[in-house]
Design a protein around this motif. Structure first.
Motif, mmCIF file in Angstrom:
data_model
loop_
_atom_site.group_PDB
_atom_site.id
_atom_site.type_symbol
_atom_site.label_atom_id
_atom_site.label_comp_id
_atom_site.label_asym_id
_atom_site.label_seq_id
_atom_site.Cartn_x
_atom_site.Cartn_y
_atom_site.Cartn_z
ATOM 1 N N GLY B 36 -18.543 12.823 4.601
ATOM 2 C CA GLY B 36 -18.351 11.595 5.359
ATOM 3 C C GLY B 36 -19.443 10.606 4.983
ATOM 4 O O GLY B 36 -19.889 10.587 3.831
ATOM 5 N N SER B 63 -13.977 3.729 16.250
ATOM 6 C CA SER B 63 -13.827 3.914 14.811
ATOM 7 C C SER B 63 -14.060 2.602 14.074
ATOM 8 O O SER B 63 -13.939 1.523 14.646
ATOM 9 C CB SER B 63 -12.414 4.393 14.460
ATOM 10 O OG SER B 63 -12.140 5.620 15.043
ATOM 11 N N TYR B 74 -17.137 0.008 1.589
ATOM 12 C CA TYR B 74 -16.820 1.417 1.861
ATOM 13 C C TYR B 74 -16.687 2.200 0.549
ATOM 14 O O TYR B 74 -17.266 3.278 0.386
ATOM 15 C CB TYR B 74 -15.515 1.478 2.668
ATOM 16 C CG TYR B 74 -15.092 2.867 3.083
ATOM 17 C CD1 TYR B 74 -15.524 3.420 4.276
ATOM 18 C CD2 TYR B 74 -14.257 3.626 2.265
ATOM 19 C CE1 TYR B 74 -15.131 4.691 4.650
ATOM 20 C CE2 TYR B 74 -13.861 4.897 2.632
ATOM 21 C CZ TYR B 74 -14.305 5.432 3.828
ATOM 22 O OH TYR B 74 -13.924 6.690 4.196
ATOM 23 N N THR B 133 -7.103 1.521 6.611
ATOM 24 C CA THR B 133 -7.300 2.929 6.940
ATOM 25 C C THR B 133 -5.972 3.640 6.713
ATOM 26 O O THR B 133 -4.919 3.011 6.727
ATOM 27 C CB THR B 133 -7.745 3.130 8.404
ATOM 28 O OG1 THR B 133 -6.790 2.513 9.257
ATOM 29 C CG2 THR B 133 -9.103 2.543 8.642
ATOM 30 N N ARG B 135 -3.702 7.687 6.533
ATOM 31 C CA ARG B 135 -3.509 9.081 6.968
ATOM 32 C C ARG B 135 -3.104 9.857 5.728
ATOM 33 O O ARG B 135 -2.161 9.474 5.026
ATOM 34 C CB ARG B 135 -2.402 9.089 8.015
ATOM 35 C CG ARG B 135 -1.851 10.407 8.400
ATOM 36 C CD ARG B 135 -0.820 10.198 9.512
ATOM 37 N NE ARG B 135 -0.020 11.384 9.721
ATOM 38 C CZ ARG B 135 1.151 11.607 9.153
ATOM 39 N NH1 ARG B 135 1.674 10.716 8.339
ATOM 40 N NH2 ARG B 135 1.812 12.711 9.395
ATOM 41 N N PRO B 158 -14.238 10.405 0.941
ATOM 42 C CA PRO B 158 -13.062 10.180 1.807
ATOM 43 C C PRO B 158 -12.345 8.859 1.511
ATOM 44 O O PRO B 158 -12.287 7.957 2.340
ATOM 45 C CB PRO B 158 -13.659 10.199 3.216
ATOM 46 C CG PRO B 158 -15.043 9.679 3.033
ATOM 47 C CD PRO B 158 -15.504 10.175 1.685
ATOM 48 N N ASN B 169 -9.487 3.958 3.502
ATOM 49 C CA ASN B 169 -10.487 4.714 4.249
ATOM 50 C C ASN B 169 -9.761 5.810 5.028
ATOM 51 O O ASN B 169 -8.900 5.512 5.848
ATOM 52 C CB ASN B 169 -11.203 3.735 5.197
ATOM 53 C CG ASN B 169 -11.994 4.407 6.304
ATOM 54 O OD1 ASN B 169 -12.062 5.629 6.385
ATOM 55 N ND2 ASN B 169 -12.587 3.610 7.171
ATOM 56 N N VAL B 170 -10.087 7.069 4.725
ATOM 57 C CA VAL B 170 -9.482 8.181 5.473
ATOM 58 C C VAL B 170 -10.577 9.035 6.102
ATOM 59 O O VAL B 170 -11.701 9.105 5.600
ATOM 60 C CB VAL B 170 -8.565 9.054 4.580
ATOM 61 C CG1 VAL B 170 -7.290 8.315 4.234
ATOM 62 C CG2 VAL B 170 -9.274 9.515 3.315
ATOM 63 N N ASP B 171 -10.230 9.652 7.199
ATOM 64 C CA ASP B 171 -11.166 10.476 7.953
ATOM 65 C C ASP B 171 -11.578 11.702 7.131
ATOM 66 O O ASP B 171 -10.721 12.434 6.628
ATOM 67 C CB ASP B 171 -10.458 10.892 9.252
ATOM 68 C CG ASP B 171 -11.278 11.848 10.073
ATOM 69 O OD1 ASP B 171 -12.466 11.598 10.240
ATOM 70 O OD2 ASP B 171 -10.714 12.857 10.548
ATOM 71 N N ALA B 172 -12.891 11.908 6.990
ATOM 72 C CA ALA B 172 -13.386 13.002 6.141
ATOM 73 C C ALA B 172 -13.005 14.376 6.688
ATOM 74 O O ALA B 172 -12.783 15.317 5.914
ATOM 75 C CB ALA B 172 -14.897 12.891 5.975
ATOM 76 N N ASP B 173 -12.928 14.508 8.007
ATOM 77 C CA ASP B 173 -12.451 15.780 8.576
ATOM 78 C C ASP B 173 -11.032 16.061 8.085
ATOM 79 O O ASP B 173 -10.702 17.176 7.681
ATOM 80 C CB ASP B 173 -12.417 15.721 10.108
ATOM 81 C CG ASP B 173 -13.781 15.895 10.732
ATOM 82 O OD1 ASP B 173 -14.706 16.322 10.028
ATOM 83 O OD2 ASP B 173 -13.919 15.595 11.934
ATOM 84 N N ARG B 225 -9.999 16.499 18.265
ATOM 85 C CA ARG B 225 -9.279 16.253 16.995
ATOM 86 C C ARG B 225 -9.576 17.344 15.975
ATOM 87 O O ARG B 225 -8.701 17.795 15.254
ATOM 88 C CB ARG B 225 -9.704 14.904 16.402
ATOM 89 C CG ARG B 225 -8.926 13.734 16.937
ATOM 90 C CD ARG B 225 -9.006 12.558 16.012
ATOM 91 N NE ARG B 225 -10.381 12.140 15.723
ATOM 92 C CZ ARG B 225 -10.690 11.050 15.058
ATOM 93 N NH1 ARG B 225 -9.747 10.274 14.583
ATOM 94 N NH2 ARG B 225 -11.942 10.713 14.841
#
Lengths: 55, 265
Positions: B36, B63, B74, B133, B135, B158, B169-173, B225
């Motif tokens: 992240g 967020s 980013y 962002t 998914r 990410p 931009n995507v969530d690193a998790d 999450r």
């Protein structure tokens, strides 16, 4: 102001200062989006939204 | 094989020890590292005169809001500074390491979120343009497997790509969970700034897949999450997911000594 729900036809109370994009959860279970069409405030069912977020 | 996700706060506070710990495990198993670093993006936005914007979801999760200007920063920070600092740290310890983004290959294919729901400055729910962002909808593992089969440790930033060629931009998790599920790894380790999943003030040692549902209401939104994604990963064939602290002397070693919260069948 009161506007009719486009799904159930029931009354929906919309704040006088509502802005386009504002969302209202109606008692019939639908989430409605406030839209400005030709200068008048209307409601339509919320569509095209995902609840995922970036980093 | 392991996937290890390193959060931004861990990178900030403990990068040398994390790479040292990972490099020690590499003689035993191949590793993909997903990172992240949103806090560093925020810092560089300010340095470059791009005021970072944040939005709050109806669930209370704050967020980053990524517009075109912020996406440029980013990508520079995630793919450049942070990714290469991790690679350099591994290389300095004798590891064959390579850094990629999800746009390379491509490896991470995402859908742009056209619209998102936020709580606006008046406290009202509102739908706005989703910005840049996304998914992650699929992982193409060809590039990962090419590197891994040649002995490389792969460090993934990410950043995903959509079918129109937009970097997102995507969530690193989410990146870590999706890669783990695609590769069906033995272990996914999530290194965070807390020692595990807290319930009633104590770290839970083990959560079985069928217990996750009961625990969701007892943890905060961010951990919630993680647990939902962990459950999906286990159902996709991942051996176990471990959520643990990355701010210790030997984060990966601590996992192998049984610390943190294990989620498994």
């Amino acid at each position: 102001m009161i506007i009719k729900c486009p799904i159930c036809g029931g009354d929906v109370e919309v704040p006088d200062d509502a802005l386009p994009g504002e969302l209202i959860d109606h008692e019939c279970g639908i989430t409605l989006e406030v839209v400005n069409e030709g200068g008048s405030i209307k409601l339509r069912p919320l569509e095209g939204v995902r609840e995922d977020w970036g980093e | 094989m392991y996937v290890i996700k390193v959060g931004g706060k861990v990178l900030d506070r403990n990068l040398p020890k994390v790479v040292e710990s990972i490099s020690r495990e590499l003689s035993k198993t191949p590793i993909v590292l997903a990172h992240g670093g949103g806090n560093v993006v925020t810092e560089y936005c300010r340095r470059l005169g791009v005021e970072p914007k944040f939005v709050t979801s109806p669930e209370g999760i704050r967020s980053r809001y990524t517009d075109r200007g912020e996406l440029e920063v980013y990508v520079m920070v995630m793919a450049g500074k942070l990714n290469k600092e991790i690679v350099a740290g591994l290389v300095a310890r004798g590891v064959k390491a390579v850094g990629i983004t999800g746009a390379d290959g491509p490896t991470l294919i995402a859908e742009r979120k056209k619209r998102i729901v936020v709580i606006d400055e008046r406290g009202r729910k509102r739908v706005i343009d989703g910005g840049y962002t996304g998914r992650v909808v699929s992982v193409n593992s060809d590039l990962l497997k090419t590197f891994l089969s040649n002995g490389y440790t792969v460090v993934v930033a990410p950043i995903a790509i959509d079918d129109e060629g937009n970097m997102l931009n995507v969530d690193a998790d989410q990146v870590a969970f999706k890669i783990s599920s695609t590769l069906r790894v033995d272990k996914l380790i999530i290194l965070t700034d807390v020692p595990g999943v807290f319930v009633d003030g104590e770290v839970v040692k083990h959560i079985k897949a069928d217990e996750v549902g009961d625990i969701l209401s007892k943890v905060g939104a961010g951990m919630n999450r993680k647990l939902i994604e962990a459950l999906n990963a286990i159902r996709s064939g991942v051996g176990e997911v471990v959520i643990t602290s990355g701010i210790v002397e030997d984060p990966v070693g601590e996992v192998l000594r049984g610390n943190g919260t294990v989620v498994s069948q």
